[in-house]
Design a protein around this motif. Structure first.
Motif, PDB file in Angstrom:
ATOM      1  N   GLY A 149       0.956  -1.201  -0.090  1.00  0.00           N
ATOM      2  CA  GLY A 149      -0.096   0.107  -0.182  1.00  0.00           C
ATOM      3  C   GLY A 149       0.821   1.352   0.021  1.00  0.00           C
ATOM      4  N   GLY A 150       2.128   1.112  -0.232  1.00  0.00           N
ATOM      5  CA  GLY A 150       3.130   2.281  -0.033  1.00  0.00           C
ATOM      6  C   GLY A 150       3.208   2.903  -1.310  1.00  0.00           C
ATOM      7  N   VAL A 151       4.069   3.763  -1.563  1.00  0.00           N
ATOM      8  CA  VAL A 151       4.630   4.419  -2.785  1.00  0.00           C
ATOM      9  C   VAL A 151       6.158   4.439  -3.119  1.00  0.00           C
ATOM     10  CG1 VAL A 151       4.780   6.594  -3.943  1.00  0.00           C
ATOM     11  CG2 VAL A 151       2.604   6.041  -2.688  1.00  0.00           C
ATOM     12  N   ILE A 152       6.472   3.629  -4.268  1.00  0.00           N
ATOM     13  CA  ILE A 152       7.790   4.030  -4.868  1.00  0.00           C
ATOM     14  C   ILE A 152       7.708   5.114  -5.914  1.00  0.00           C
ATOM     15  CG2 ILE A 152       9.434   2.642  -6.237  1.00  0.00           C
ATOM     16  CD1 ILE A 152       8.325   0.304  -5.342  1.00  0.00           C
TER      17      ILE A 152
ATOM     18  N   LEU B 264       6.440   8.193 -11.005  1.00  0.00           N
ATOM     19  CA  LEU B 264       7.566   8.335 -12.155  1.00  0.00           C
ATOM     20  C   LEU B 264       8.270   9.605 -12.446  1.00  0.00           C
ATOM     21  CD1 LEU B 264       9.670   6.540 -13.775  1.00  0.00           C
ATOM     22  CD2 LEU B 264       7.828   6.866 -15.691  1.00  0.00           C
ATOM     23  N   VAL B 265       9.378   9.905 -12.137  1.00  0.00           N
ATOM     24  CA  VAL B 265       9.969  11.185 -12.350  1.00  0.00           C
ATOM     25  C   VAL B 265      11.004  10.731 -13.559  1.00  0.00           C
ATOM     26  CG1 VAL B 265      11.463  13.115 -11.534  1.00  0.00           C
ATOM     27  CG2 VAL B 265       9.780  11.777 -10.135  1.00  0.00           C
ATOM     28  N   SER B 266      10.561  11.334 -14.714  1.00  0.00           N
ATOM     29  CA  SER B 266      11.325  10.990 -15.787  1.00  0.00           C
ATOM     30  C   SER B 266      11.214  12.159 -16.958  1.00  0.00           C
ATOM     31  CB  SER B 266      10.931   9.676 -16.535  1.00  0.00           C
ATOM     32  OG  SER B 266       9.366   9.808 -17.150  1.00  0.00           O
ATOM     33  N   GLU B 267      11.872  12.037 -18.174  1.00  0.00           N
ATOM     34  CA  GLU B 267      11.550  12.753 -19.089  1.00  0.00           C
ATOM     35  C   GLU B 267      10.608  12.293 -20.164  1.00  0.00           C
ATOM     36  OE1 GLU B 267      15.262  14.321 -21.186  1.00  0.00           O
ATOM     37  OE2 GLU B 267      16.345  13.416 -19.611  1.00  0.00           O
ATOM     38  N   LEU B 268       9.658  11.331 -19.789  1.00  0.00           N
ATOM     39  CA  LEU B 268       8.698  10.673 -20.571  1.00  0.00           C
ATOM     40  C   LEU B 268       7.390  11.806 -20.501  1.00  0.00           C
ATOM     41  CD1 LEU B 268       8.747   7.144 -19.641  1.00  0.00           C
ATOM     42  CD2 LEU B 268       9.720   7.882 -21.768  1.00  0.00           C
ATOM     43  N   PRO B 269       6.579  11.680 -21.595  1.00  0.00           N
ATOM     44  CA  PRO B 269       5.314  12.519 -21.540  1.00  0.00           C
ATOM     45  C   PRO B 269       4.267  12.197 -20.617  1.00  0.00           C
ATOM     46  CG  PRO B 269       6.016  12.024 -23.949  1.00  0.00           C
ATOM     47  CD  PRO B 269       6.864  11.250 -23.175  1.00  0.00           C
ATOM     48  N   ASP B 270       3.980  13.022 -19.756  1.00  0.00           N
ATOM     49  CA  ASP B 270       2.893  12.652 -18.808  1.00  0.00           C
ATOM     50  C   ASP B 270       1.741  11.548 -19.411  1.00  0.00           C
ATOM     51  OD1 ASP B 270       4.252  14.203 -17.093  1.00  0.00           O
ATOM     52  OD2 ASP B 270       2.671  15.605 -16.779  1.00  0.00           O
ATOM     53  N   SER B 271       1.061  11.972 -20.718  1.00  0.00           N
ATOM     54  CA  SER B 271       0.303  11.182 -21.145  1.00  0.00           C
ATOM     55  C   SER B 271       0.487   9.817 -21.253  1.00  0.00           C
ATOM     56  CB  SER B 271       0.057  11.833 -22.478  1.00  0.00           C
ATOM     57  OG  SER B 271       1.081  11.722 -23.335  1.00  0.00           O
TER      58      SER B 271
ATOM     59  N   LYS C 265       0.794   8.193 -17.898  1.00  0.00           N
ATOM     60  CA  LYS C 265      -0.321   7.507 -17.170  1.00  0.00           C
ATOM     61  C   LYS C 265      -1.068   6.328 -18.019  1.00  0.00           C
ATOM     62  CE  LYS C 265      -1.743  12.418 -15.912  1.00  0.00           C
ATOM     63  NZ  LYS C 265      -2.347  13.593 -16.296  1.00  0.00           N
ATOM     64  N   SER C 266      -0.556   6.439 -19.190  1.00  0.00           N
ATOM     65  CA  SER C 266      -1.234   5.142 -20.185  1.00  0.00           C
ATOM     66  C   SER C 266      -0.506   3.984 -19.925  1.00  0.00           C
ATOM     67  CB  SER C 266      -0.933   5.548 -21.619  1.00  0.00           C
ATOM     68  OG  SER C 266       0.295   5.175 -21.725  1.00  0.00           O
ATOM     69  N   ILE C 267       0.724   3.878 -19.154  1.00  0.00           N
ATOM     70  CA  ILE C 267       1.202   2.573 -18.664  1.00  0.00           C
ATOM     71  C   ILE C 267       0.875   2.547 -17.011  1.00  0.00           C
ATOM     72  CG2 ILE C 267       3.041   2.824 -20.467  1.00  0.00           C
ATOM     73  CD1 ILE C 267       4.987   3.582 -18.652  1.00  0.00           C
ATOM     74  N   PHE C 268       0.047   2.882 -16.609  1.00  0.00           N
ATOM     75  CA  PHE C 268      -0.430   2.656 -15.146  1.00  0.00           C
ATOM     76  C   PHE C 268       0.465   3.141 -14.060  1.00  0.00           C
ATOM     77  CE2 PHE C 268      -1.192  -0.987 -18.084  1.00  0.00           C
ATOM     78  CZ  PHE C 268      -2.408  -0.633 -18.378  1.00  0.00           C
ATOM     79  N   LEU C 269       1.361   4.230 -14.566  1.00  0.00           N
ATOM     80  CA  LEU C 269       2.127   4.823 -13.558  1.00  0.00           C
ATOM     81  C   LEU C 269       1.615   6.210 -13.505  1.00  0.00           C
ATOM     82  CD1 LEU C 269       5.762   3.448 -14.664  1.00  0.00           C
ATOM     83  CD2 LEU C 269       4.177   2.632 -13.169  1.00  0.00           C
ATOM     84  N   THR C 270       2.353   6.946 -12.217  1.00  0.00           N
ATOM     85  CA  THR C 270       1.810   8.334 -11.765  1.00  0.00           C
ATOM     86  C   THR C 270       2.885   9.272 -12.414  1.00  0.00           C
ATOM     87  OG1 THR C 270       0.134   7.648 -10.221  1.00  0.00           O
ATOM     88  CG2 THR C 270       0.859   9.854 -10.280  1.00  0.00           C
ATOM     89  N   PRO C 271       2.880   9.846 -13.257  1.00  0.00           N
ATOM     90  CA  PRO C 271       4.128  11.161 -13.570  1.00  0.00           C
ATOM     91  C   PRO C 271       4.069  12.080 -12.707  1.00  0.00           C
ATOM     92  CG  PRO C 271       2.026  11.701 -14.866  1.00  0.00           C
ATOM     93  CD  PRO C 271       1.684  10.277 -14.112  1.00  0.00           C
ATOM     94  N   GLN C 272       5.312  12.359 -12.363  1.00  0.00           N
ATOM     95  CA  GLN C 272       5.736  13.536 -11.360  1.00  0.00           C
ATOM     96  C   GLN C 272       6.632  14.489 -12.125  1.00  0.00           C
ATOM     97  OE1 GLN C 272       3.965  14.559  -8.795  1.00  0.00           O
ATOM     98  NE2 GLN C 272       2.624  12.611  -8.231  1.00  0.00           N
ATOM     99  N   PRO C 273       6.576  15.613 -11.856  1.00  0.00           N
ATOM    100  CA  PRO C 273       7.509  16.679 -12.478  1.00  0.00           C
ATOM    101  C   PRO C 273       8.918  16.694 -11.966  1.00  0.00           C
ATOM    102  CG  PRO C 273       6.163  17.900 -11.308  1.00  0.00           C
ATOM    103  CD  PRO C 273       5.771  16.750 -11.127  1.00  0.00           C
ATOM    104  N   SER C 274       8.965  16.188 -10.598  1.00  0.00           N
ATOM    105  CA  SER C 274      10.425  16.127 -10.005  1.00  0.00           C
ATOM    106  C   SER C 274      10.366  15.278  -8.770  1.00  0.00           C
ATOM    107  CB  SER C 274      10.662  17.674  -9.460  1.00  0.00           C
ATOM    108  OG  SER C 274       9.901  18.095  -8.368  1.00  0.00           O
TER     109      SER C 274
ATOM    110  N   LEU D 108       7.622  13.381  -3.685  1.00  0.00           N
ATOM    111  CA  LEU D 108       7.829  12.894  -2.449  1.00  0.00           C
ATOM    112  C   LEU D 108       6.555  13.868  -1.593  1.00  0.00           C
ATOM    113  CD1 LEU D 108       8.851  11.820   0.070  1.00  0.00           C
ATOM    114  CD2 LEU D 108      10.455  13.834   0.372  1.00  0.00           C
ATOM    115  N   ASP D 109       6.289  15.314  -1.991  1.00  0.00           N
ATOM    116  CA  ASP D 109       5.321  15.873  -1.451  1.00  0.00           C
ATOM    117  C   ASP D 109       3.725  15.062  -1.876  1.00  0.00           C
ATOM    118  OD1 ASP D 109       6.902  17.754  -0.706  1.00  0.00           O
ATOM    119  OD2 ASP D 109       6.708  19.126  -2.441  1.00  0.00           O
ATOM    120  N   ALA D 110       3.686  14.560  -3.018  1.00  0.00           N
ATOM    121  CA  ALA D 110       2.373  13.910  -3.218  1.00  0.00           C
ATOM    122  C   ALA D 110       2.279  12.662  -2.427  1.00  0.00           C
ATOM    123  CB  ALA D 110       2.275  13.473  -4.784  1.00  0.00           C
TER     124      ALA D 110
END
Length: 416
Positions: free
Chosen positions: A304-307, A364-371, A374-383, A388-390
């Motif tokens: 139930g945690g977050v990576i 996921l913090v990456s250079e991939l487009p947010d869209s 999201k389409s691969i079931f991960l949550t994009p984050q800008p940094s 961590l704040d989220a």
């Protein structure tokens, strides 16, 4: 506490409240006497389980050296000069030596990449080529049914020397050793057969004995005989701090034992939030490679945690079948169901990510487009900081945190 994580050729910085931080999983303090070129020379002078290489090879023999491709941190250019000196002492001429980059299922290199990997001096002395998986020789079949189909230039050589760096591998136990042959210079069908054994519970990071994937790899290397290996262990700054040479199993095992002393991390408990990075380039070129850090992080996170996975992924997802599975599956769980009935190389990493998603959310913090993320079931984050704040917003201000700045190399083992 301010923490830094490798991100491509740069860094991501994040501030973690000290009262929440359970630990930063950095390498253990290990005594070592030789580093860099001195470690390579010492290993060549003191091989394990075999005579010195100069006593094995003979003048006039065709010698192939198999080494890692650009997705691996193996410092081929640092290793090759001492190795070529050893071959020279045996009377082997440069025109009889070929350096083969083991692509596995990865893309071909550019000439510039091959030149950089080999080093300018080596590139000018000997042939430096990519293994061609479309031109292979069938040498046999392992007891588990894996075809030993090996790149022709390797299969037809008189002597085979395998290079590699040793780190944890999420289903082969460890990298290095005979992995240069299988999957390094094998056909896609052979790799798929070997990797299909990953579903076995003993096929996991840090396990050698009883691991069907590793046992199949090493059986393949008795069919396509390895004459000598030279493997290295790198520290978190990618410096050589240990080298082992000699027998493809005995020397590899000594390298693995050293790796455990360095990177096996006992943790008192799992954390609510795990911050993890591959350590930067070249290990985070794409998601296919960055997944290795994610798989180690799963051993440190609570259900139930977050990576928070930090990796550039500037070359995208990284492999065609992996991309298909990730982008075309209706949901994450379907990939787990599919791998059980339809094992496909590439799809295996998609299923591995899905297995982590059954346990925890992945930011996921990456250079991939947010869209795409999201389409691969991960949550994009800008940094990393935003991620961590989220995570705190989701799990509460008292959520515990573990940091893994070198996640592909660090294997957590919870004591409870």
């Amino acid at each position: 506490m301010k923490l830094e994580f490798g991100f491509g050729t740069g860094k991501q910085t994040v501030e973690v409240p000290e009262q929440n931080l359970l630990g930063v999983l950095t390498p253990n303090h290990v005594q070592y006497t030789h580093t860099g070129e001195a470690a390579i020379k010492y290993a060549l002078e003191h091989p394990i389980g075999l005579p010195r290489l100069r006593e094995i090879v003979r003048p006039g023999e065709k010698v192939v050296i198999v080494t890692s491709d650009i997705t691996r941190p193996m410092p081929t250019s640092a290793v090759m000069p001492a190795l070529l000196d050893e071959l020279d002492q045996a009377g082997v001429k440069p025109e009889d030596v070929t350096l083969v980059f083991a692509l596995g299922s990865h893309r071909m290199h550019t000439e510039e990449e091959r030149r950089k990997l080999a080093g300018e001096s080596v590139f000018s002395q000997i042939a430096c080529i990519d293994g061609d998986p479309t031109d292979c020789v069938h040498l046999g079949v392992t007891s588990r049914g894996t075809p030993v189909d090996i790149v022709r230039v390797v299969a037809e050589a008189d002597r085979r020397i395998c290079l590699g760096n040793i780190e944890y591998h999420y289903f082969a136990g460890y990298s290095g050793g005979a992995k240069a042959i299988m999957p390094g210079v094998s056909t896609r069908a052979a790799i798929q057969s070997n990797h299909s054994l990953m579903v076995h519970p003993m096929a996991c990071a840090g396990r050698l004995e009883g691991n069907p994937v590793r046992e199949d790899i090493e059986e393949a290397a008795t069919i396509c005989k390895i004459d000598f290996i030279l493997n290295v262990v790198l520290d978190e700054h990618k410096r050589i701090i240990k080298a082992v040479a000699g027998h493809p199993v005995q020397a590899h095992r000594e390298g693995c034992a050293f790796l455990d002393k360095l990177y096996l991390k006992e943790i008192p408990e799992r954390a609510d939030i795990v911050l993890v990075s591959q350590g930067g380039a070249p290990k985070d070129l794409n998601l296919y490679q960055t997944q290795k850090a994610l798989d180690n992080a799963k051993h440190a996170v609570k259900d139930g945690g977050v990576i928070i996975l930090i990796g550039s992924c500037k070359e995208g997802l990284g492999e065609h079948t992996f991309e298909q599975w990730m982008t075309q599956s209706p949901d994450a769980h379907s990939m787990i169901e599919r791998i059980g009935r339809d094992f496909q190389l590439g799809g295996h990493k998609a299923a591995a990510i899905a297995m982590v998603l059954e346990k925890a959310d992945i930011y996921l913090v990456s250079e991939l487009p947010d869209s795409l993320v999201k389409s691969i079931f991960l949550t994009p984050q800008p940094s990393a900081q935003a991620a961590l704040d989220a995570a705190f917003a989701k799990l509460g201000e008292f959520a515990t945190v573990l940091a893994m700045p070198y996640g592909g190399s660090t294997l957590p083992r919870a004591m409870v």
